[in-house]
Write a protein that holds these residues in place. Structure first.
Motif, PDB file in Angstrom:
ATOM      1  N   ILE A 163     111.651  90.891 116.269  1.00  0.00           N
ATOM      2  CA  ILE A 163     110.979  92.178 116.111  1.00  0.00           C
ATOM      3  C   ILE A 163     110.271  92.480 117.420  1.00  0.00           C
ATOM      4  O   ILE A 163     109.482  91.675 117.911  1.00  0.00           O
ATOM      5  CB  ILE A 163     109.962  92.144 114.953  1.00  0.00           C
ATOM      6  CG1 ILE A 163     110.655  91.827 113.635  1.00  0.00           C
ATOM      7  CG2 ILE A 163     109.224  93.470 114.872  1.00  0.00           C
ATOM      8  CD1 ILE A 163     109.705  91.640 112.477  1.00  0.00           C
TER       9      ILE A 163
ATOM     10  N   GLY B 274     120.010  98.369 117.620  1.00  0.00           N
ATOM     11  CA  GLY B 274     119.092  98.261 116.503  1.00  0.00           C
ATOM     12  C   GLY B 274     119.725  97.489 115.363  1.00  0.00           C
ATOM     13  O   GLY B 274     120.923  97.264 115.332  1.00  0.00           O
TER      14      GLY B 274
ATOM     15  N   SER C   6     106.785 100.973 107.820  1.00  0.00           N
ATOM     16  CA  SER C   6     106.813 100.696 109.258  1.00  0.00           C
ATOM     17  C   SER C   6     105.637  99.836 109.659  1.00  0.00           C
ATOM     18  O   SER C   6     104.561  99.924 109.064  1.00  0.00           O
ATOM     19  CB  SER C   6     106.746 102.000 110.052  1.00  0.00           C
ATOM     20  OG  SER C   6     107.841 102.813 109.754  1.00  0.00           O
TER      21      SER C   6
ATOM     22  N   ASN D 290     108.732  99.676 114.100  1.00  0.00           N
ATOM     23  CA  ASN D 290     109.826  98.954 113.448  1.00  0.00           C
ATOM     24  C   ASN D 290     109.813  99.302 111.970  1.00  0.00           C
ATOM     25  O   ASN D 290     108.766  99.259 111.328  1.00  0.00           O
ATOM     26  CB  ASN D 290     109.661  97.444 113.626  1.00  0.00           C
ATOM     27  CG  ASN D 290     109.734  97.038 115.078  1.00  0.00           C
ATOM     28  OD1 ASN D 290     110.719  97.286 115.755  1.00  0.00           O
ATOM     29  ND2 ASN D 290     108.679  96.420 115.568  1.00  0.00           N
TER      30      ASN D 290
END
Length: 123
Positions: free
Chosen positions: A10, A68, A109, A114
């Protein structure tokens, strides 16, 4: 033979801010936190999870985030999680909805943009 994923990366702007969100707000565990040769390796995970999330700074060398990926998280109480998220200021896209395949889900989020798909499996 591959048996499970070790970690998912992440991208974050601050490791300490990320720990504050994932550990203090979401209640996840900090699994590893080491600093070798000037590179910090930091992982977090939901309690009891087999797969961890590696938190990586935007400027980490040799790491590309040009592609992604989707991250889905399973919960046993989506309504309770969404209510707790609201109390803690977590950005949730909307109320949980029944998906075409029958499970209930929504998106939330982290402070870094993210996005995660939160799913409660319906038997």
């Amino acid at each position: 033979m591959i048996t499970h994923a070790h970690s998912v990366t992440i991208n974050v702007r601050s490791l300490d801010e990320a720990v504050a969100f994932y550990v203090d707000v979401l209640g996840w565990e900090k699994r590893q936190d080491s600093n070798e040769a000037g590179m910090r390796w930091l992982t977090v995970a939901p309690p009891g999870a087999q797969t961890a999330f590696a938190l990586s700074l935007n400027d980490t060398p040799n790491v590309s985030f040009s592609m992604g990926c989707g991250i889905s998280l399973i919960t046993s109480d989506i309504d309770g999680d969404v209510a707790a998220f609201a109390e803690k200021g977590v950005q949730v896209k909307g109320a949980p909805e029944t998906m075409p395949w029958g499970d209930r889900a929504t998106w939330f989020s982290d402070p870094f943009g993210n996005e995660f798909f939160l799913v409660q499996l319906v038997p």
